[in-house]
Write a protein that holds these residues in place. Sequence first.
Motif, PDB file in Angstrom:
ATOM      1  N   GLN B  75       0.906  -1.086  -0.041  1.00 38.84           N
ATOM      2  CA  GLN B  75      -0.031   0.309  -0.122  1.00 38.84           C
ATOM      3  C   GLN B  75       0.706   1.316   0.175  1.00 38.84           C
ATOM      4  O   GLN B  75       1.846   1.197   1.146  1.00 38.84           O
ATOM      5  N   TYR B  78       1.324   7.301   0.665  1.00 40.55           N
ATOM      6  CA  TYR B  78       0.656   8.693   0.724  1.00 40.55           C
ATOM      7  C   TYR B  78      -1.265   8.347   0.829  1.00 40.55           C
ATOM      8  O   TYR B  78      -1.826   9.461   1.112  1.00 40.55           O
ATOM      9  N   THR B  79      -1.353   7.547  -0.292  1.00 40.46           N
ATOM     10  CA  THR B  79      -2.724   6.728  -0.211  1.00 40.46           C
ATOM     11  C   THR B  79      -3.380   6.845   1.404  1.00 40.46           C
ATOM     12  O   THR B  79      -4.529   6.797   1.376  1.00 40.46           O
ATOM     13  N   TRP B  80      -2.728   6.265   2.113  1.00 38.35           N
ATOM     14  CA  TRP B  80      -2.510   5.767   2.834  1.00 38.35           C
ATOM     15  C   TRP B  80      -3.274   7.298   4.580  1.00 38.35           C
ATOM     16  O   TRP B  80      -4.214   7.055   4.775  1.00 38.35           O
ATOM     17  N   ARG B  82      -4.137   9.514   2.854  1.00 36.44           N
ATOM     18  CA  ARG B  82      -4.627  11.390   2.655  1.00 36.44           C
ATOM     19  C   ARG B  82      -6.148  10.640   3.008  1.00 36.44           C
ATOM     20  O   ARG B  82      -7.079  10.938   3.478  1.00 36.44           O
ATOM     21  N   GLU B  83      -6.464   9.425   2.616  1.00 35.98           N
ATOM     22  CA  GLU B  83      -7.067   8.028   3.319  1.00 35.98           C
ATOM     23  C   GLU B  83      -7.767   8.739   4.916  1.00 35.98           C
ATOM     24  O   GLU B  83      -9.004   9.385   5.211  1.00 35.98           O
ATOM     25  N   SER B  84      -6.664   8.840   5.513  1.00 39.44           N
ATOM     26  CA  SER B  84      -6.533   9.230   6.994  1.00 39.44           C
ATOM     27  C   SER B  84      -6.845  10.569   7.215  1.00 39.44           C
ATOM     28  O   SER B  84      -7.235  10.735   8.259  1.00 39.44           O
ATOM     29  N   GLU B  86      -8.894  12.538   5.713  1.00 42.32           N
ATOM     30  CA  GLU B  86     -10.207  12.585   4.980  1.00 42.32           C
ATOM     31  C   GLU B  86     -11.181  11.802   6.319  1.00 42.32           C
ATOM     32  O   GLU B  86     -12.087  12.502   6.480  1.00 42.32           O
ATOM     33  N   LYS B  87     -11.006  11.216   6.947  1.00 43.30           N
ATOM     34  CA  LYS B  87     -11.390  10.359   7.817  1.00 43.30           C
ATOM     35  C   LYS B  87     -11.517  11.325   8.838  1.00 43.30           C
ATOM     36  O   LYS B  87     -12.726  11.213   9.881  1.00 43.30           O
ATOM     37  N   GLN B  90     -13.658  13.915   8.721  1.00 43.61           N
ATOM     38  CA  GLN B  90     -15.308  13.433   9.020  1.00 43.61           C
ATOM     39  C   GLN B  90     -15.469  13.417  10.541  1.00 43.61           C
ATOM     40  O   GLN B  90     -16.291  13.493  10.502  1.00 43.61           O
TER      41      GLN B  90
END
Lengths: 331, 235
Positions: B75, B78-80, B82-84, B86-87, B90
């Motif tokens: 994985q 960067y993707t991880w 970015r998702e963290s 955004e989480k 929210q």
Amino acid sequence: MNLRIIKGGIQDTVQDNGRYGYQYLGVNPGGTMDRLSAQIANILVGNSLNEAVIELHFPASEFFFEQPALISLSGADFMASINGDEVPRHRPILVSKFSILQFYRLRAGARAYLSIRGGFDLPKWFCSYSTNLKAMAGGYKGRVLQKDDEIKIHSDEVLTSILGKKEYQVLPWKADIGWEDTHLTELLALPGNEWEQLTAPSKESLEQASFMITSNSDRMGYRLSGQLLSLTSKEELISSAVSFGTVQLLPDGQLIVLMADHQTTGGYPRVAHVISAHHPRLAQLNPGERIQFRLCDHAMAETLMAKQQQHVLQLEYACKFKLEGIGIMTR
Amino acid sequence: MKYKTDYRIFPLGDSAITVDFGNIIDEAINLNVMAWFHHLTNDPVEGVIEIVPAYSSLTVHYDMLAVAKNIPKGQQAYTWMRESIEKRLQQYPAAYQIEGSLIKIPVCYDTFFAPDLGTLAESKGMSSEEVVQLHVSRSYRVYMLGFLPGFAYLGQVDDKLATPRKSQPVEVAAGSIGIAGQQTGIYPMVSPGGWHIIGRTPVHLFDSDKADPALLKPGDSVQFVSITLHEFENY
């Protein structure tokens, strides 16, 4: 006992891995320009990777050792000598009391790193030894090293017994850095947020043309000279954070690459970002040299960084084993 | 106050991610930036090195090698990350106002310290006194710090004072008060600068010997108070 500066260089400073957590107050991270060379220099003397080193620019300072020390040199080749004898880079070197370290010539690269076993006995400023010249804090009195400065270094009995009566001794192993030729001019970069706003010919220029590093380049940033680039949009950006490696487009159509002492924030369009794994090679380039950008993606940027780190850890392991073999304990 | 939740999120190179709430200088947006700065600082995502709030954006600097150690092999860090992030955004949807302090800053607007006050006033068809009067007539929000250690970007000045920055930077003395666009700011140390200088404060904006070195923090308010040359000298 001290390391004494007997002649000042043009801009030699104490640096470590950088100062983090204060950019929200406008305090930039600073730190070594060539992280990799500083790590290699530290590994060779058994220091932790992020121990403070002295970053040298040519013409560099001259040093007098008031006590024996285990040192190493990495990064640029400034033709280093101990008591007049040339000594190699990327090797641990034992120097006796009253030795003199000098640098004669800039042969390759832009920044050399001097590590000393045990580091320097200096106060930290906000968790870091890095010199912040703007804030006039950190490192050695917050400034560039000058003649007659004295930095306390740590003493080690074992060095004297290994040296015996010799003035200096280059230990018989070296850091193999063949896997990372730091003197390359091709830089991989990720597209920046304003990349898409570049005109089609500008995008092509950025990817195909070469850009010259101008004399207006220092630890804060490299001003480049090359084909003029332009954006399709005239929207002004309000200031936001920037980073080491950020390539900004200036109003005159030329580029600047931000380096270790960059401002924390900026408002020029961010057209690209040199990947972290290539910051070291960028740090070793001099004004007058030409660079080329090649775009890549995050997968490539992360893979190259992981590989670099793997080599560093292997080297650390090998050097620890060698040093402990001659009775110099590492942490 | 309306809570703005739309944002753009994009990478700033391979070790940082910026969350942008709109390319404007707006108090409500800056309040949100500061709220998320506090949320993300108090409940940090693993691998984050530091967070830099700006006018309308928040940048998260992270250590990709540290992140890679803690996520499944294969994985992307960067993707991880970015998702963290955004989480987190929210997870903390409610407005959360940070109470900043109101800080009074004495300023001497004497021509001795104000090389650009006369020309600025003239270009606006005002007297120097009127410019000073407008400058002290309101308090300013500290939108962000940047440029130099302790340099605070304050906004927004009266429309009648707004002036584009100089085309060429000149040497600016420590403590100088400048105007650029609708912003006003204080140079904590001597530096090249392109803002129009209208006065000087005897107060130190940045003291590296202090545990808390910057006088002003993002979210604070500043009220300038006019003082005489004599008061400046005896400050």
